[in-house]
Structures are given as structure tokens and as C-alpha cells.
Design a protein around this motif. Structure first.
Motif, PDB file in Angstrom:
ATOM      1  N   ALA A  36      -1.164  -7.350 -13.911  1.00  0.00           N
ATOM      2  CA  ALA A  36      -1.875  -8.320 -13.071  1.00  0.00           C
ATOM      3  C   ALA A  36      -1.037  -9.584 -12.885  1.00  0.00           C
ATOM      4  O   ALA A  36      -0.990 -10.164 -11.784  1.00  0.00           O
ATOM      5  N   PHE A  37      -0.366 -10.023 -13.948  1.00  0.00           N
ATOM      6  CA  PHE A  37       0.501 -11.196 -13.866  1.00  0.00           C
ATOM      7  C   PHE A  37       1.654 -10.932 -12.897  1.00  0.00           C
ATOM      8  O   PHE A  37       1.967 -11.771 -12.031  1.00  0.00           O
ATOM      9  N   VAL A  38       2.280  -9.770 -13.021  1.00  0.00           N
ATOM     10  CA  VAL A  38       3.377  -9.389 -12.133  1.00  0.00           C
ATOM     11  C   VAL A  38       2.898  -9.335 -10.690  1.00  0.00           C
ATOM     12  O   VAL A  38       3.547  -9.866  -9.770  1.00  0.00           O
ATOM     13  N   THR A  39       1.761  -8.701 -10.472  1.00  0.00           N
ATOM     14  CA  THR A  39       1.211  -8.575  -9.111  1.00  0.00           C
ATOM     15  C   THR A  39       0.940  -9.936  -8.502  1.00  0.00           C
ATOM     16  O   THR A  39       1.288 -10.194  -7.329  1.00  0.00           O
ATOM     17  N   GLU A  40       0.341 -10.824  -9.263  1.00  0.00           N
ATOM     18  CA  GLU A  40       0.049 -12.175  -8.778  1.00  0.00           C
ATOM     19  C   GLU A  40       1.328 -12.906  -8.367  1.00  0.00           C
ATOM     20  O   GLU A  40       1.377 -13.547  -7.306  1.00  0.00           O
ATOM     21  N   LYS A  41       2.355 -12.804  -9.195  1.00  0.00           N
ATOM     22  CA  LYS A  41       3.611 -13.479  -8.891  1.00  0.00           C
ATOM     23  C   LYS A  41       4.270 -12.905  -7.642  1.00  0.00           C
ATOM     24  O   LYS A  41       4.760 -13.645  -6.777  1.00  0.00           O
ATOM     25  N   THR A  52       0.115  -1.398  -6.507  1.00  0.00           N
ATOM     26  CA  THR A  52      -0.237  -1.295  -7.924  1.00  0.00           C
ATOM     27  C   THR A  52      -0.712   0.126  -8.241  1.00  0.00           C
ATOM     28  O   THR A  52      -0.964   0.938  -7.350  1.00  0.00           O
ATOM     29  N   GLY A  53      -0.830   0.419  -9.527  1.00  0.00           N
ATOM     30  CA  GLY A  53      -1.379   1.695  -9.967  1.00  0.00           C
ATOM     31  C   GLY A  53      -0.438   2.863  -9.863  1.00  0.00           C
ATOM     32  O   GLY A  53      -0.866   4.020  -9.983  1.00  0.00           O
ATOM     33  N   LEU A  54       0.850   2.628  -9.665  1.00  0.00           N
ATOM     34  CA  LEU A  54       1.813   3.722  -9.634  1.00  0.00           C
ATOM     35  C   LEU A  54       2.180   4.099 -11.073  1.00  0.00           C
ATOM     36  O   LEU A  54       2.452   3.231 -11.891  1.00  0.00           O
ATOM     37  N   GLY A  55       2.187   5.405 -11.363  1.00  0.00           N
ATOM     38  CA  GLY A  55       2.409   5.802 -12.745  1.00  0.00           C
ATOM     39  C   GLY A  55       1.351   5.203 -13.642  1.00  0.00           C
ATOM     40  O   GLY A  55       1.633   4.716 -14.724  1.00  0.00           O
ATOM     41  N   LYS A  56       0.128   5.190 -13.173  1.00  0.00           N
ATOM     42  CA  LYS A  56      -1.066   4.652 -13.842  1.00  0.00           C
ATOM     43  C   LYS A  56      -1.164   3.139 -13.715  1.00  0.00           C
ATOM     44  O   LYS A  56      -2.109   2.620 -13.108  1.00  0.00           O
ATOM     45  N   PHE A 133       8.251  -2.380 -11.655  1.00  0.00           N
ATOM     46  CA  PHE A 133       7.791  -2.826 -12.966  1.00  0.00           C
ATOM     47  C   PHE A 133       7.027  -1.664 -13.602  1.00  0.00           C
ATOM     48  O   PHE A 133       5.949  -1.290 -13.144  1.00  0.00           O
ATOM     49  N   GLN A 134       7.616  -1.118 -14.642  1.00  0.00           N
ATOM     50  CA  GLN A 134       7.182   0.157 -15.204  1.00  0.00           C
ATOM     51  C   GLN A 134       6.441  -0.002 -16.530  1.00  0.00           C
ATOM     52  O   GLN A 134       6.879  -0.750 -17.394  1.00  0.00           O
ATOM     53  N   PRO A 135       5.342   0.723 -16.717  1.00  0.00           N
ATOM     54  CA  PRO A 135       4.669   0.758 -18.023  1.00  0.00           C
ATOM     55  C   PRO A 135       5.275   1.820 -18.928  1.00  0.00           C
ATOM     56  O   PRO A 135       6.090   2.643 -18.502  1.00  0.00           O
TER      57      PRO A 135
END
Length: 387
Positions: A36-41, A52-56, A133-135
Motif C-alpha cells: 500500500a505504501f509503494v502504491t501510494e508513492k 496491484t495484486g500481481l503475484g498475490k 515490487f515483489q513479495p
């Protein structure tokens, strides 16, 4: 091109993002606050698209250059932390018991965010940049999940690049090699079932502790006697569980560990030898031995052409003498390997200075690295996509 003036100016701001992420570490795919922080930035910077939501729980930002037509390259950072209790004593130390950024993924994420901000401001390139940005790099295979989600085709990514900090390598230096740079990984659990009984009457038992102790030593012959000495393979037993009383020989014992190799054929042979050793020892002692073997990340393999390109970019930032172009492979694993299987690219190390080692409870990402990493990412994008 030395360090970008803008990157140096942004160091404190980016370090602030990094320290915020350091205080709120998340594990595996459960990086909801981080994502969420990454997305906001990325939205704040003005990325042309944020998915968002790629690879969960992965996030991809798309930045178009001044000339929109052209190729798309991918730049990847990892977001997840480790299940470790932090002992740094830093004012921005983890606020979450049992979790910390002990591998520098907070720094990787912050540096790529800094590069994304710069690239959205300047757009001095043709084509597009995908900031990835990968989890779940730390064992969850988030890179594989993003690839399986169709990331490469969805954004038409033609080449992909990754970067990781390296403690012990001076700040301002880079290290890379063509071909295998990090190992394929596998995990095994071996369960030995014997016959329990009284510790004073071992002759009436089939002692799984004695048998498993034999196994621990025998498994080392996979490297020392079953593999060509010039090849790299590591077999490490990292767990041994058996019994819970002083005077009882237990019914079962269990060991677990990891195998690291740099070639697919060596990985296959290592598994075959482990199973054969277990079968032989089971027969010799009259026990039952089961092997649960999980081949995990593949070899992280740098495309030779892209390695030269990445090395030259690093040299343009740091100077040629500050780039080690033929380092020894690292036997740790890295799931950027899945992205390199999907597209040509290269993985590079950036110096973190004389800090505690990766995965150590005293480790901390060195914020002095930030302008060097940002400058590398920017120069790589602008060179690969020269307008």
C-alpha cells in the motif's frame, strides 16, 4: 555519469521511506502495508499506470518516456522481511516482535521508489520502464508467482534487471558475473522410523538417533565423494529433532536441511544420491526412512550480453575500478531467477559496507548506498531506452 545530483539530494527523503518500512516489516506474501505504501508513492509520483495484486501482493508501476513508443524494461525490488528478532537498537528498529528487515529489502524498495520518482520527473528515455515490487522472496517464490500471473507479457517486458545489497563490499562498488551468480536451492526433510524402547536396553530397539546421526555424516559425501570437486554443491543439515526423555529411545527422528547447486544436472544428481544414501542406511539398520525433497528456486543465471550492459552502466556510475565483473558465485538462493528464466537480464550486487551480514539480527541497510543504487537504476533505464 557519476552519482546523480538529484539522487544525492533525495537521499534523506528516500532514507525516510526506508526507515518507515524498516519499522513495519511484513513476511512472505502478507506485505499489505508495504504494498500500500509503494502504491501510494507510485501514484503520487505520477506513474502512468499502477497495478496491484500481481503475484498475490506484488505491485508494478509503468512509466512512459517522452517518446512513448519503444521497448519496456523491468527493474525489480523485493519487499518482504524475515522472521528474526532485531537487535540493532536503532531508533527506527522494527516495531513488530519476531520480524525484521534483515536482508535489506526495505532499502531495495526505497531505492527503486527513488528511481521511479526521478524517472517520472525527467522521462528522459524512449519506451517504458516497469518498476516491479515483489513479495515473498524469502522462500515464498513471489517472483515465480508474478511471472505466472503474466507480468512479462502483460507489460511487454523485454529485459529485466535486479539488484541486491552485499555486506562487506564497500559502498560505491558493484559486483556481478555472467552465467550462474546465485545457486539453485532445495529443501529436504528426512524421517527415520525405527523401534523405540528403554535406553538401558538398546539391543531391543532400532535406534533412530544413531541411524540419523549416521545419515548426517553420510549426506556430506554428496559433495565430497559424489560430485566433481570443481563443481559447486552444498548439503547442509540444519535441523535434528528426536526424543523427549532421558531414558527413552524414541520411535522416530527427523532431520531437515538444504541443498545448493549451480547446475541443473548437479541438482538432479544430488537428490538422487540423497535418496540412495537413505535407502542404503535404512536397509543396513532395518529402519524405514522417508525423504520429502522440494526443489525450490532455480539457478540465478545472468545473460552474458545483459551482464556486460549492466556492468558498463555500473561503471558509468561508480568508475570501472569499482565494478567487479567476475565475482565468485554466491551459494544463496534468489527468486529473481524466475524472472531471468522468463526474460534476458542480469542481477547485480551493490556494496553495503562493513555491516552485519544478511539474515543477522544486527543487520541494517546502509542508507549511504541509496544515491548509488538510485543512480544505477536511472542510468540503466536511460541507457537501455536511449531516446
Amino acid at each position: 555519469m557519476p552519482i546523480l545530483n538529484r539522487a544525492a539530494e533525495m537521499q534523506d527523503e528516500v532514507a525516510g521511506w526506508r526507515r518507515h518500512l524498516h519499522q513495519t516489516p511484513e513476511l512472505n506474501f502478507d506485505v499489505f502495508k508495504t504494498a500500500a505504501f509503494v502504491t501510494e508513492k507510485l501514484k503520487e509520483f505520477g506513474c502512468d499506470d499502477v497495478v496491484t495484486g500481481l503475484g498475490k501482493t506484488g505491485v508494478v508501476g509503468i512509466i512512459h518516456g517522452r517518446k512513448g513508443e519503444g521497448a519496456t524494461i523491468g527493474l525489480r525490488a523485493d519487499m518482504d522481511a524475515l522472521p528474526i528478532n532485531e537487535i540493532t537498537g536503532k531508533p527506527y528498529a522494527s516495531t513488530v516482535p519476531g520480524k525484521m528487515h534483515a536482508c535489506g529489502h526495505d532499502g531495495h524498495t526505497a531505492m527503486l521508489l527513488g528511481a521511479a520518482k526521478y524517472l517520472t520527473e525527467t522521462r528522459n528515455f524512449a519506451g517504458s520502464v516497469a518498476v516491479i515490487f515483489q513479495p515473498a522472496e524469502e522462500g515464498g517464490g513471489g517472483g515465480n508467482e508474478m511471472v505466472k500471473d503474466g507480468m512479462m507479457d502483460r507489460f511487454d517486458i523485454s529485459r529485466v534487471f535486479g539488484m541486491h545489497n552485499m555486506p562487506g563490499l564497500p559502498v560505491g562498488q558493484f559486483a556481478i558475473r555472467p552465467g550462474p551468480i546465485m545457486a539453485a536451492t532445495a529443501e529436504f526433510t528426512i524421517t527415520v522410523k525405527g523401534r523405540g524402547g528403554h535406553a538401558a536396553m538398546p539391543h531391543g530397539t532400532i535406534d533412530p538417533i544413531v541411524i540419523t546421526s549416521q545419515l548426517v555424516g553420510a549426506l556430506q559425501t554428496v559433495a565430497s565423494r559424489s560430485t566433481d570437486p570443481v563443481e559447486a554443491v552444498v548439503v547442509s543439515v540444519t535441523k535434528f529433532h528426536a526424543g523427549d526423555a532421558y531414558n527413552v529411545i524414541p520411535e522416530t527422528a527427523e532431520i531437515a536441511g538444504t541443498v545448493r547447486t549451480l547446475k541443473k544436472e548437479i541438482a538432479k544428481k544430488s537428490e538422487e544420491r540423497i535418496r540412495a544414501i537413505c535407502d542404503g542406511i535404512a536397509t543396513a539398520f532395518g529402519a524405514t526412512i522417508t525423504v520429502d525433497y522440494d526443489a525450490n528456486y532455480p539457478v540465478t543465471f545472468n545473460n552474458p550480453e545483459e551482464t556486460v550492459f549492466a556492468s558498463d552502466v555500473a561503471a558509468s556510475v561508480a568508475g570501472d575500478t569499482q565494478v567487479h565483473r567476475a565475482i565468485q558465485p554466491v551459494m544463496g538462493g534468489e527468486d529473481f531467477s524466475y524472472m531471468l528464466e522468463a526474460r534476458p537480464g542480469a542481477f547485480i550486487f551493490i556494496g553495503n559496507g562493513e555491516t552485519a551480514g544478511l539474515h543477522h539480527p544486527a543487520y541494517d541497510f546502509n542508507d549511504e548506498v541509496i544515491p548509488h543504487g538510485m543512480s544505477y537504476w536511472v542510468k540503466l533505464a536511460e541507457t537501455a531506452l536511449a531516446a
